[in-house]
Design a protein around this motif. Sequence first.
Motif, PDB file in Angstrom:
ATOM      1  N   GLY A 163     151.691  27.691  -5.701  1.00 51.50           N
ATOM      2  CA  GLY A 163     153.002  28.300  -5.874  1.00 51.50           C
ATOM      3  C   GLY A 163     153.624  28.695  -4.545  1.00 51.50           C
ATOM      4  O   GLY A 163     153.070  28.462  -3.470  1.00 51.50           O
ATOM      5  N   VAL A 164     154.793  29.329  -4.615  1.00 51.52           N
ATOM      6  CA  VAL A 164     155.497  29.715  -3.392  1.00 51.52           C
ATOM      7  C   VAL A 164     154.811  30.903  -2.738  1.00 51.52           C
ATOM      8  O   VAL A 164     154.220  31.761  -3.409  1.00 51.52           O
ATOM      9  N   ASN A 165     154.857  30.938  -1.421  1.00 55.27           N
ATOM     10  CA  ASN A 165     154.279  32.006  -0.595  1.00 55.27           C
ATOM     11  C   ASN A 165     152.757  32.096  -0.703  1.00 55.27           C
ATOM     12  O   ASN A 165     152.157  33.088  -0.307  1.00 55.27           O
ATOM     13  N   LEU A 193     151.916  30.394 -10.074  1.00 50.50           N
ATOM     14  CA  LEU A 193     153.160  31.166 -10.119  1.00 50.50           C
ATOM     15  C   LEU A 193     153.529  31.725  -8.754  1.00 50.50           C
ATOM     16  O   LEU A 193     154.623  32.257  -8.571  1.00 50.50           O
ATOM     17  N   GLY A 194     152.608  31.627  -7.786  1.00 51.14           N
ATOM     18  CA  GLY A 194     152.930  32.024  -6.433  1.00 51.14           C
ATOM     19  C   GLY A 194     152.708  33.503  -6.160  1.00 51.14           C
ATOM     20  O   GLY A 194     152.080  34.223  -6.942  1.00 51.14           O
ATOM     21  N   GLY A 640     159.819  34.535 -18.407  1.00 54.48           N
ATOM     22  CA  GLY A 640     158.898  35.541 -18.918  1.00 54.48           C
ATOM     23  C   GLY A 640     157.617  35.641 -18.135  1.00 54.48           C
ATOM     24  O   GLY A 640     156.940  36.664 -18.171  1.00 54.48           O
ATOM     25  N   SER A 641     157.241  34.601 -17.399  1.00 48.84           N
ATOM     26  CA  SER A 641     155.965  34.620 -16.679  1.00 48.84           C
ATOM     27  C   SER A 641     155.985  35.605 -15.522  1.00 48.84           C
ATOM     28  O   SER A 641     154.955  35.955 -14.981  1.00 48.84           O
ATOM     29  N   PHE A 642     157.158  36.096 -15.115  1.00 47.24           N
ATOM     30  CA  PHE A 642     157.241  37.022 -14.005  1.00 47.24           C
ATOM     31  C   PHE A 642     157.359  38.476 -14.466  1.00 47.24           C
ATOM     32  O   PHE A 642     157.415  39.381 -13.665  1.00 47.24           O
ATOM     33  N   LEU A 643     157.386  38.724 -15.791  1.00 45.42           N
ATOM     34  CA  LEU A 643     157.577  40.078 -16.269  1.00 45.42           C
ATOM     35  C   LEU A 643     156.410  40.984 -15.893  1.00 45.42           C
ATOM     36  O   LEU A 643     156.572  42.185 -15.738  1.00 45.42           O
TER      37      LEU A 643
END
Length: 646
Positions: A163-165, A193-194, A640-643
């Motif tokens: 994922g990012v970062n 998901l990073g 929703g995966s970042f909640l």
Amino acid sequence: MIPSPSNVTLHFTSEGRLRLQTQAQQKEIVNSASASSASMLDSGNFVLYNSDGDMVWQSFDLPTDTLLLDTETYAYYATNTGGVGDNVTLHLDGGGHLYLVNTNGFNIVNITDGGYDNENLYLLRIDPDGIFKLYSHDLGQNGSWSILWRSSNDKCAPKGLCGVNGFCVVLDDRRGCECLPGFDFVVASNWSLGCIRNFQEEICKSKDGSTKFTMSTLENTWWEDASYSALSLSTQEDCEQACLEDCNCEAALFEDGSCKKQRLPLRFGRRSLSDSNILFVKVGSPEVSRQGSKKELRTNILVISVSLASFTLIILAISGVLIHRKNLLAYKKISETGNVGLTEDVALRSFTYMELEKVTNCFKEEIGKGASGTVYKGAISNGQRIVAVKKQEKVLAEWQREFQNELKVLGRTHHRNLVRLLGYCLDGRNRLLVYEYMSNGSLADLLFTPAKQPCWVERVRIALNVAKGVLYLHEECETQIIHCDIKPQNILMDEYRCAKISDFGLAKLLMHDQTNTFTGIRGTRGYVAPEWHRKLAVTVKADVYSYGIVLLETICCRRNVDWSLPEEEAILEEWVYHCLEAGELGKLVGDEEVDKRQLERMVKVGLWCILDEPSLRPSMNKVLLILEGTVDIPVPPSPGSFLSSI
């Protein structure tokens, strides 16, 4: 693909029906009256034929992650050609020979040499680890699968694993992911998901010019080169300092005298011992964080104890008096200094109250009403030009600030997708603003009224116009502006149905070297970005979030939350993502004929805009390029995966 238990059987009936059946239940896959025979091809494709031998159904149109003997698929390979040239197909023959063929049938690249045992069975597959592998299976009694060839021996070669970062590392032949210094995984159990910052973002520089950040180093890594500035510097210390002093720089990559400044997010990172570069990442200063936390703790304890023990009764007794005095002082200050400050900042026509009373025929025709005032229809220039006059009903300090804010913002901006402010009135206690008249009401009136809903082409044009307006505020104004309240009710439509952004009462102006700000929550529920609720520094990405919600509403002609719909459709962003994931985007527009590629592009950019992590949202410039089809866009992660990071 349909997941099935081990005891399932496949039935093909004389009526042309294909079913999966167990003792407890059955599931019909195909119902084709013309189907009369079935066959499993060498490619692994299960097909149905009619009586003329024509294929009427097949289990797949194109291979996905697996290629069998004599199967071909379109190939995209790293040759630095950018996709230019003939269409290329990937082939695998009976001897394990893997090669690329152009449209003229010529072999242009041998990927494997082939020449293996023709008695074996071969397949090519992209495994879950992202590596392309050629397998061989001995057809003998105790035969097993073995790997003959793989696209890379580096387990971190596939892009996007972490994922990012985040960046990929290999320890003891096992692959793992790590985050940049100062970052943590969004979801610890799902590396893809990073990572996001584990410290609170601050304004880049203090009032005295000192920075509130330090630089952390990371050696021997490789990242996608998405630098916005490249400098020739002799030492890594110079590179580190150059990034630290640049408010736009969030990371810098130094190698062989080249210093490349980067903005977040960083992508496709992996540990690479062959790279001698050094990555500098801007993180929160430990001293500032410790001092701030200790001071905040002491302050909280003091406030709570004093409030509960000493001043509760006193506050209740004198609160009414204080509020009354505050309003009197605020109005006195407004009357004495308000006009001077405003007239220095703007160059607009000044009206008297009597002039506007005549313009509106004694405020006879009301065309709108909000929390801070009422809007009336009027005419200036001897009745030749229709205008809208917003009259502030009460002179409260908060509404006075909104009045001054709107006057300052619109007085220094001019764009075809912003409502134009023509003049103002500061006459005693009277506060009025004069705008160009927008004859077709708001975008909310059009989208949420079935009889007025615009067609697809017009909705696309509206989305582009709003994006251009927000982009102007973020990147093209002399002073960068965060609108803070982008919603359909604040997007007005002129006589040609050209969308224009209005209501700048809550807008925030940034200084020239400022990229974020701390302020109380602003905006309207349902359109407010998550960082407002978490009391984090707010950037222009807050407007990007609001625009994403408006874009999805524009696509679907419905509100972002509607509990009159079935439960699975009530929350718009969740329903849109489900339709994208299921390949059912047609449900979003019903029977309306639309450009499917354009629809998919707009849905994807809308979902990217509403991600929980601000750094993952695209800039408005990127949004506009994607909507215009200039830039491609990948499939977004689920909102929703970042909640869990909230």
